[in-house]
Design an enzyme around this catalytic site. Structure first.
Site, mmCIF file in Angstrom:
data_model
loop_
_atom_site.group_PDB
_atom_site.id
_atom_site.type_symbol
_atom_site.label_atom_id
_atom_site.label_comp_id
_atom_site.label_asym_id
_atom_site.label_seq_id
_atom_site.Cartn_x
_atom_site.Cartn_y
_atom_site.Cartn_z
ATOM 1 N N PHE A 1 2.263 -32.355 -66.645
ATOM 2 C CA PHE A 1 2.786 -31.014 -66.242
ATOM 3 C C PHE A 1 2.406 -30.883 -64.514
ATOM 4 C CE2 PHE A 1 -1.685 -29.754 -66.931
ATOM 5 C CZ PHE A 1 -1.879 -29.016 -65.811
ATOM 6 N N CYS B 1 -4.989 -35.467 -60.647
ATOM 7 C CA CYS B 1 -5.964 -36.481 -61.107
ATOM 8 C C CYS B 1 -6.880 -36.970 -59.731
ATOM 9 C CB CYS B 1 -5.235 -37.395 -61.775
ATOM 10 S SG CYS B 1 -3.981 -38.332 -60.460
ATOM 11 N N GLU C 1 -13.458 -34.171 -68.070
ATOM 12 C CA GLU C 1 -12.438 -33.957 -67.232
ATOM 13 C C GLU C 1 -12.083 -32.243 -67.353
ATOM 14 O OE1 GLU C 1 -8.383 -35.112 -67.652
ATOM 15 O OE2 GLU C 1 -8.189 -35.117 -65.437
HETATM 16 P P1 NAD Z 1 -1.124 -34.841 -71.594
HETATM 17 O O1 NAD Z 1 -1.733 -36.080 -71.870
HETATM 18 O O2 NAD Z 1 -1.360 -33.665 -72.346
HETATM 19 O O3 NAD Z 1 0.697 -35.047 -71.524
HETATM 20 C C1 NAD Z 1 1.240 -35.785 -70.830
HETATM 21 C C2 NAD Z 1 2.621 -36.076 -71.227
HETATM 22 O O4 NAD Z 1 2.519 -36.892 -72.679
HETATM 23 C C3 NAD Z 1 3.492 -34.745 -71.588
HETATM 24 O O5 NAD Z 1 4.825 -35.226 -71.277
HETATM 25 C C4 NAD Z 1 3.468 -34.461 -73.013
HETATM 26 O O6 NAD Z 1 4.482 -33.993 -73.484
HETATM 27 C C5 NAD Z 1 2.957 -35.939 -73.735
HETATM 28 N N1 NAD Z 1 2.293 -35.750 -74.827
HETATM 29 C C6 NAD Z 1 1.297 -35.103 -75.159
HETATM 30 N N2 NAD Z 1 0.550 -35.352 -76.397
HETATM 31 C C7 NAD Z 1 1.224 -36.743 -76.359
HETATM 32 C C8 NAD Z 1 0.830 -37.606 -77.572
HETATM 33 N N3 NAD Z 1 -0.182 -37.559 -78.575
HETATM 34 N N4 NAD Z 1 1.593 -38.701 -77.608
HETATM 35 C C9 NAD Z 1 2.510 -38.774 -76.790
HETATM 36 N N5 NAD Z 1 2.718 -38.031 -75.816
HETATM 37 C C10 NAD Z 1 2.315 -37.020 -75.656
HETATM 38 O O7 NAD Z 1 -1.415 -34.411 -69.933
HETATM 39 P P2 NAD Z 1 -1.040 -33.047 -69.084
HETATM 40 O O8 NAD Z 1 -1.832 -32.102 -69.677
HETATM 41 O O9 NAD Z 1 0.546 -32.685 -69.034
HETATM 42 O O10 NAD Z 1 -1.534 -33.663 -67.662
HETATM 43 C C11 NAD Z 1 -2.783 -33.376 -67.362
HETATM 44 C C12 NAD Z 1 -3.425 -34.689 -67.400
HETATM 45 O O11 NAD Z 1 -2.752 -35.896 -66.508
HETATM 46 C C13 NAD Z 1 -4.813 -34.686 -66.946
HETATM 47 O O12 NAD Z 1 -5.675 -35.492 -67.587
HETATM 48 C C14 NAD Z 1 -4.626 -35.671 -65.405
HETATM 49 O O13 NAD Z 1 -5.667 -36.245 -64.832
HETATM 50 C C15 NAD Z 1 -3.615 -36.533 -65.836
HETATM 51 N N6 NAD Z 1 -2.986 -37.126 -64.511
HETATM 52 C C16 NAD Z 1 -3.243 -38.215 -64.437
HETATM 53 C C17 NAD Z 1 -2.668 -39.011 -63.193
HETATM 54 C C18 NAD Z 1 -2.964 -40.339 -62.868
HETATM 55 O O14 NAD Z 1 -2.266 -40.778 -61.888
HETATM 56 N N7 NAD Z 1 -4.049 -41.147 -63.237
HETATM 57 C C19 NAD Z 1 -1.788 -38.344 -62.528
HETATM 58 C C20 NAD Z 1 -1.298 -36.919 -63.151
HETATM 59 C C21 NAD Z 1 -1.954 -36.403 -63.955
#
Ligand code: NAD
Length: 485
Positions: free
Chosen positions: A149, A281, A375
């Protein structure tokens, strides 16, 4: 609702099979601004079918012909920057300026995709007398990209223009919390002339992600999100012998040395921890204070206090995120941390139902506290005290994550010493958000990434293609009767 309900996008049409929908809530004021479908397997099957049908024609274009679409798309992103920034503001909560900055990053990756024809020229060599070996890079087929998101426009563009520019077709799954920018992205790609079926959007939650990963015709998967989910998706995809690259969460440490410039360091540390409400991130999570840096800490607190929620500081994504972040702060305080700047219970006049927090600074945080290990993903800076440089490096190395790290000092030698010892994929020297811009690749280490290579930059070309090696023996005859002479 401020925005029309969102539909999936498959085969060039905005339509959805499933009837299950969820409200899209704006973090700015807690109102319902749209609705998003919670796609099931039948939606995914339809999107993959369209992507498969579109693949042969799209893959058979020259890379220059495909780049033409992205030249037009880049121009559209530029003219649409304000609209996209407003959508990002409404659905994600970040400020309009932060939204604009995100679009600039999306444009930069699109420019990289426009330059792909210059980068993917094949290799050829006469490997032995009369025998030539030639390597071409070919697309994989239908690929998938699942995103979080926190960057509704930038993170999707880490994959979309590059994977498509290389001749793949895609099923893309945005976060169900921010579906509006994804719809606009699909509209702009359509307007740029991308053929139907080349890019498809499936909205939904983990059920949609899992159906995409499990579909036998999806050849490769990239994921960006939290570490537990990144790990699961990586395992799920690779168990099915698929190519996968899954970026996870972060816990970035900024090491501040006593000789660092007070003003520059304080401004930079606060921008890193509170920019985008700390939901990056690449955000600073822990500041490791080496020796006596109290004048810098004082200034950090002043700058953090100047950030006004609802003005320079947007809300966090949801009520659940706000209470999770506040719990981390309260738990650390109860365990002995000192709250130097307290952002709990922030209120914004007229937006009482928004999910606002003020920037928060905690001192005397101990490495074993949950706030130091996990985190937090909010505008919170934990200060850990280190007696010397080795101790500071040890604290950084103690984190299981490894996305980014930074050092603040005027000494080139000390900076180099630390750069070589921290355990992170992206490192800043006097820079708190050390994002490597194109043509360099984005990617962390340790529990911040599962898979090989970076998601952008040159290694993304390897990820989205397979190489064909052709070895040819050329015969010596130059005159044949059938040539007519
Ligand atoms: P999230 O892991 O909850 O969700 C990410 C995506 O996965 C969404 O599209 C969600 O619908 C889907 N999803 C959720 N649960 C799932 C499951 N069990 N199986 C498959 N898909 C699933 O992450 P978020 O809350 O949307 O985003 C924040 C996180 O993303 C933070 O931890 C942040 O550090 C990370 N992030 C990392 C980077 C990077 O480059 N390393 C970049 C941006 C964000």
């Amino acid at each position: 609702m401020k925005y029309e309900a969102v539909e999936n996008y498959a085969g060039g049409q905005f339509q959805t099979r499933t009837t299950e929908r969820r409200n899209v809530i704006s973090p700015l004021d807690g109102t319902v601004i749209s609705q998003v479908p919670m796609s099931d397997t039948s939606d995914v099957e339809e999107a993959v079918r369209h992507a498969q049908e579109a693949f042969p024609a799209w893959a058979s274009l020259t890379s220059k012909q495909r780049a033409e679409v992205f030249y037009r798309y880049r121009a559209l992103l530029k003219t649409d920057q304000d609209t996209l920034a407003q959508l990002i503001h409404d659905e994600n909560g970040k400020t309009v300026d932060e939204g604009r900055a995100e679009v600039v990053r999306a444009i930069e990756v699109t420019e990289f995709a426009c330059a792909l024809p210059q980068m993917v020229a094949g290799e050829v060599l006469e490997v032995s007398r009369g025998v030539e070996c030639r390597v071409d890079r070919l697309p994989l087929g239908v690929v998938a990209s699942i995103v979080p998101f926190n960057f509704p426009v930038m993170v999707p563009h880490w994959t979309i223009p590059i994977a498509l520019g290389l001749g793949n077709t895609m099923v893309f799954k945005p976060s169900e919390q921010v579906p509006l920018s994804a719809r606009r992205t699909a509209e702009l790609l359509q307007e740029a002339g991308l053929p139907p079926g080349v890019f498809n959007v499936i909205h939904g939650d983990q059920r949609a992600s899992q159906a995409i990963v499990d579909h036998p015709d999806v050849e490769a998967v990239t994921f960006v999100g939290s570490t537990p989910v990144a790990r699961q998706v990586y395992q799920r995809a690779t168990n099915q012998y698929k190519r996968a690259l899954c970026l996870g969460g972060a816990k970035n440490h900024l090491l501040v040395l006593p000789d660092a410039d007070i003003e520059q360091t304080a401004a930079n540390v606060v921008a890193s921890m509170a920019g985008c409400a700390g939901q990056r991130c690449m955000a600073a999570a822990s500041m490791v204070a080496v020796g006596d840096i109290d004048p810098i800490i004082e200034r950090v607190c002043q700058v953090a206090q100047e950030l006004v929620p609802g003005a320079a500081l947007g809300p966090v994504i949801s009520a659940a995120a706000k209470s999770r972040i506040e719990d981390y702060i309260s738990e650390a305080e109860a365990a002995g941390a000192t709250v130097l700047v307290d952002g709990r219970d922030a209120q914004v006049a007229g937006c009482e139902d928004g999910f606002y927090m003020g920037a928060t600074v905690l001192d005397q945080v101990q490495p074993e506290m949950r706030i130091a290990r996990e985190e937090v993903f909010g505008p919170v800076l934990s200060i850990l005290r280190a007696t010397d440089i080795d101790h500071a490096v040890q604290l950084e190395n103690g984190s299981e994550y490894g996305n980014a790290a930074a050092v603040y000092t005027r000494s080139g030698g000390l900076a180099r010493h630390i750069v070589q010892r921290v355990s992170a994929g992206m490192i800043g020297v006097n820079i708190g958000v050390p994002v490597p811009l194109e043509p360099f690749g984005f990617g962390g280490w340790n529990e911040s990434k599962f898979g090989v290579g970076d998601i952008t930059g040159k290694s993304s070309i390897e990820f989205w293609t397979q190489s064909r090696k052709t070895t040819t023996r050329w015969t010596g005859e130059i005159k044949q009767g059938w040539m007519g002479d």
